[in-house]
Design a protein around this motif. Sequence first.
Motif, short mmCIF file in Angstrom:
data_model
loop_
_atom_site.label_atom_id
_atom_site.label_comp_id
_atom_site.label_asym_id
_atom_site.label_seq_id
_atom_site.Cartn_x
_atom_site.Cartn_y
_atom_site.Cartn_z
N GLY A 1 -25.06 20.66 10.47
CA GLY A 1 -26.09 21.46 11.14
C GLY A 1 -26.56 22.67 10.37
N ASP A 2 -26.28 22.73 9.06
CA ASP A 2 -26.59 23.94 8.29
C ASP A 2 -26.84 23.58 6.82
OD1 ASP A 2 -26.09 27.10 8.71
OD2 ASP A 2 -25.55 26.51 6.67
N TRP B 1 -30.76 25.85 10.14
CA TRP B 1 -29.64 25.54 11.02
C TRP B 1 -30.17 24.90 12.30
CZ3 TRP B 1 -31.59 30.26 9.90
CH2 TRP B 1 -32.07 31.04 10.97
N VAL B 2 -29.35 24.02 12.84
CA VAL B 2 -29.71 23.31 14.07
C VAL B 2 -29.39 24.19 15.26
CG1 VAL B 2 -29.18 21.29 15.50
CG2 VAL B 2 -29.38 21.06 13.01
N THR B 3 -30.35 24.31 16.17
CA THR B 3 -30.11 25.06 17.41
C THR B 3 -29.79 24.13 18.57
OG1 THR B 3 -32.49 25.14 17.85
CG2 THR B 3 -31.51 27.03 16.71
N LYS B 4 -30.31 22.90 18.52
CA LYS B 4 -29.98 21.90 19.54
C LYS B 4 -30.18 20.51 18.96
CE LYS B 4 -30.96 20.20 24.16
NZ LYS B 4 -30.87 18.82 23.76
N PRO B 5 -29.06 19.81 18.70
CA PRO B 5 -29.20 18.43 18.24
C PRO B 5 -29.66 17.56 19.40
CG PRO B 5 -26.89 18.99 18.53
CD PRO B 5 -27.68 20.23 18.81
N GLY B 6 -30.14 16.39 19.08
CA GLY B 6 -30.57 15.50 20.15
C GLY B 6 -30.63 14.06 19.68
N ARG B 7 -30.72 13.13 20.65
CA ARG B 7 -30.83 11.72 20.30
C ARG B 7 -32.27 11.31 20.04
NH1 ARG B 7 -27.97 8.18 24.58
NH2 ARG B 7 -29.35 9.43 25.87
N ARG B 8 -33.24 12.01 20.62
CA ARG B 8 -34.66 11.69 20.42
C ARG B 8 -35.40 12.82 19.71
NH1 ARG B 8 -34.80 7.29 19.62
NH2 ARG B 8 -36.58 6.33 20.53
N VAL B 9 -35.06 14.05 20.05
CA VAL B 9 -35.67 15.23 19.42
C VAL B 9 -34.57 16.24 19.16
CG1 VAL B 9 -37.33 17.13 19.71
CG2 VAL B 9 -37.90 14.87 20.61
N ALA B 10 -34.61 16.85 17.98
CA ALA B 10 -33.66 17.91 17.63
C ALA B 10 -34.44 19.17 17.30
CB ALA B 10 -32.80 17.49 16.45
N THR C 1 -23.98 8.99 6.37
CA THR C 1 -24.50 9.93 7.36
C THR C 1 -25.45 10.89 6.66
OG1 THR C 1 -22.79 11.60 7.03
CG2 THR C 1 -22.32 9.84 8.65
N GLY C 2 -26.23 11.61 7.42
CA GLY C 2 -27.12 12.61 6.81
C GLY C 2 -26.33 13.64 6.02
N LEU C 3 -25.19 14.06 6.55
CA LEU C 3 -24.35 15.04 5.86
C LEU C 3 -23.82 14.46 4.54
CD1 LEU C 3 -23.01 17.81 5.76
CD2 LEU C 3 -21.16 16.87 7.16
N GLU C 4 -23.39 13.21 4.56
CA GLU C 4 -22.91 12.58 3.34
C GLU C 4 -24.01 12.46 2.29
OE1 GLU C 4 -19.44 9.78 5.40
OE2 GLU C 4 -21.46 8.97 5.09
N PHE C 5 -25.20 12.08 2.73
CA PHE C 5 -26.34 11.92 1.82
C PHE C 5 -26.71 13.26 1.18
CE2 PHE C 5 -30.97 11.66 1.06
CZ PHE C 5 -31.00 10.59 0.18
N HIS D 1 -31.01 16.70 9.55
CA HIS D 1 -30.51 15.50 8.87
C HIS D 1 -28.98 15.50 8.78
CE1 HIS D 1 -31.15 12.63 5.18
NE2 HIS D 1 -30.53 12.03 6.17
N THR D 2 -28.39 16.67 8.58
CA THR D 2 -26.92 16.75 8.46
C THR D 2 -26.20 16.34 9.75
OG1 THR D 2 -26.72 19.07 9.17
CG2 THR D 2 -27.06 18.66 6.79
N THR D 3 -26.90 16.31 10.87
CA THR D 3 -26.28 15.95 12.15
C THR D 3 -26.44 14.48 12.50
OG1 THR D 3 -28.25 16.41 13.51
CG2 THR D 3 -26.77 18.28 13.03
#
Length: 176
Positions: free
Chosen positions: A70-71, A141-150, A38-42, A107-109
Amino acid sequence: MTISTEPATAPASWGEPRSKTVYWHDPKIALAAAPGRTGLEFLTAMLDGEIAGPPIGGLLGMRPVSVGPGDIVFACTPDESMYNPIGLVHGGVACTLLDSAAGCAVHTTLPADVGYTSIEIKVTYLRPIHAHTGELRVHGWVTKPGRRVAFAEADVRDAEGALLATATSSCLILGG
């Protein structure tokens, strides 16, 4: 590889030339460690020193400090090699730091084998950055994750916590 922008004969009035050595590792090796993570693992593997950071990190002296869902936080200590013609750290350096933090927070999400790319960034510069500013902390930090745009935000602060620059960013999600 050696790249020099120093003329063969510089006028003495320019002062003594200075130099900086930049080290990085083959980015293909780190990328080969990405599949199945995952992005977090990487990014955690990068923080833990299991895999090398990207070459831009070596160029700017940027290193990860913490990573979570997300951070992310990076540190960087600017020097005069980053100066623009008016004696300040070039705004592009701050923009690069902010773009990296916002993008890596996204990437972490992400699940394994899914990537991202920046599609928009808006930077607001609040205070000048100098070589004597010292270590910078860049938080994304992520404010809104998404499947196409974050969507993510980031800021740059000095060692005392003074806010130097902020950014909002949009990232296109690739794959998945």
